[in-house]
Design a protein around this motif. Structure first.
Motif, mmCIF file in Angstrom:
data_model
loop_
_atom_site.group_PDB
_atom_site.id
_atom_site.type_symbol
_atom_site.label_atom_id
_atom_site.label_comp_id
_atom_site.label_asym_id
_atom_site.label_seq_id
_atom_site.Cartn_x
_atom_site.Cartn_y
_atom_site.Cartn_z
ATOM 1 N N ASN A 23 25.520 42.906 -2.212
ATOM 2 C CA ASN A 23 24.080 43.072 -2.028
ATOM 3 C C ASN A 23 23.440 41.697 -2.099
ATOM 4 O O ASN A 23 23.515 41.028 -3.136
ATOM 5 N N ILE A 24 22.845 41.288 -0.992
ATOM 6 C CA ILE A 24 22.233 39.968 -0.930
ATOM 7 C C ILE A 24 20.795 40.074 -1.419
ATOM 8 O O ILE A 24 20.030 40.931 -0.971
ATOM 9 N N TYR A 29 16.127 36.192 2.180
ATOM 10 C CA TYR A 29 15.479 36.516 3.456
ATOM 11 C C TYR A 29 13.968 36.729 3.368
ATOM 12 O O TYR A 29 13.355 37.180 4.319
ATOM 13 N N GLU A 30 13.342 36.339 2.280
ATOM 14 C CA GLU A 30 11.911 36.571 2.152
ATOM 15 C C GLU A 30 11.083 35.757 3.154
ATOM 16 O O GLU A 30 10.001 36.167 3.527
ATOM 17 N N ASN A 31 11.564 34.625 3.618
ATOM 18 C CA ASN A 31 10.830 33.803 4.588
ATOM 19 C C ASN A 31 11.411 33.927 5.993
ATOM 20 O O ASN A 31 11.260 33.024 6.801
ATOM 21 N N LEU A 37 17.928 43.879 3.941
ATOM 22 C CA LEU A 37 19.357 43.875 4.272
ATOM 23 C C LEU A 37 20.027 44.996 3.497
ATOM 24 O O LEU A 37 19.868 45.101 2.284
ATOM 25 N N GLU A 38 20.761 45.820 4.220
ATOM 26 C CA GLU A 38 21.565 46.842 3.564
ATOM 27 C C GLU A 38 22.791 46.155 2.962
ATOM 28 O O GLU A 38 23.026 44.967 3.166
ATOM 29 N N ILE A 69 17.209 45.564 8.522
ATOM 30 C CA ILE A 69 15.986 46.198 8.995
ATOM 31 C C ILE A 69 15.061 45.072 9.428
ATOM 32 O O ILE A 69 14.730 44.179 8.636
ATOM 33 N N ILE A 70 14.697 45.099 10.714
ATOM 34 C CA ILE A 70 13.836 44.072 11.290
ATOM 35 C C ILE A 70 12.680 44.750 12.017
ATOM 36 O O ILE A 70 12.776 45.925 12.391
#
Length: 159
Positions: A23-24, A29-31, A37-38, A69-70
């Motif tokens: 689990n990342i 990925y906040e920016n 991310l799953e 998820i994007i």
């Protein structure tokens, strides 16, 4: 999470298995354009392989897959985007040689971020995207419809 490579470097083991589910953290990925991310599934291992200079160096052969998820580039709704990465190369940047460790999250993130599409949409019906005096059209509709500038475009094409 750091993976200890000291057993590999001391030739105690021939490879280190990095298979598992990770689990990342959202800090990575906040920016970015990724909403979430799953769980990331990794299957593969790290081993020593001779590089171009003839020295043994850390080498990874693995498959990284999961879902992100994007936002849809047209509707801005959340969309699932599946990715699968086959990584088969030397690792140098994420390896801390002095500490004999590999930051697996940084390694995974650097490969996942390369898979984020610049434009992604699941919208097929563009007719619901319209406003006061405008509407969204597809490339096919643009080419088929009467374009008021088509005469001007023909003049440019002739030149």
């Amino acid at each position: 999470m750091n993976i200890d490579l000291s057993l590999l470097h001391s030739n105690t083991v021939s490879d280190i298995d990095i298979s598992g589910k990770y689990n990342i953290s959202s800090d990575y990925y906040e920016n970015s354009s990724i909403i979430r991310l799953e769980e990331v599934t990794v299957s593969g291992s790290i081993f020593l392989k001779e590089n171009e200079e003839g020295n043994l160096d850390d080498y990874v052969n693995c498959n990284i897959c999961g879902k992100m998820i994007i936002p849809d580039t047209i509707s801005l709704e959340e969309c699932f985007y599946e990715y699968s990465i086959n990584y088969d190369d030397f690792i140098e940047e994420n390896c801390k040689k002095n500490e004999n460790t590999l930051d697996i999250f940084q390694f995974l993130w650097e490969n996942i971020v390369l898979e984020v599409p610049l434009r992604f949409t699941k919208v097929r019906d563009l007719s619901k995207f319209h406003g006061d005096g405008w509407k969204l059209v597809s490339e096919d509709e643009l080419n088929k419809s009467n374009n008021p500038f088509s005469d001007l475009l023909k003049d440019f094409e002739e030149e």
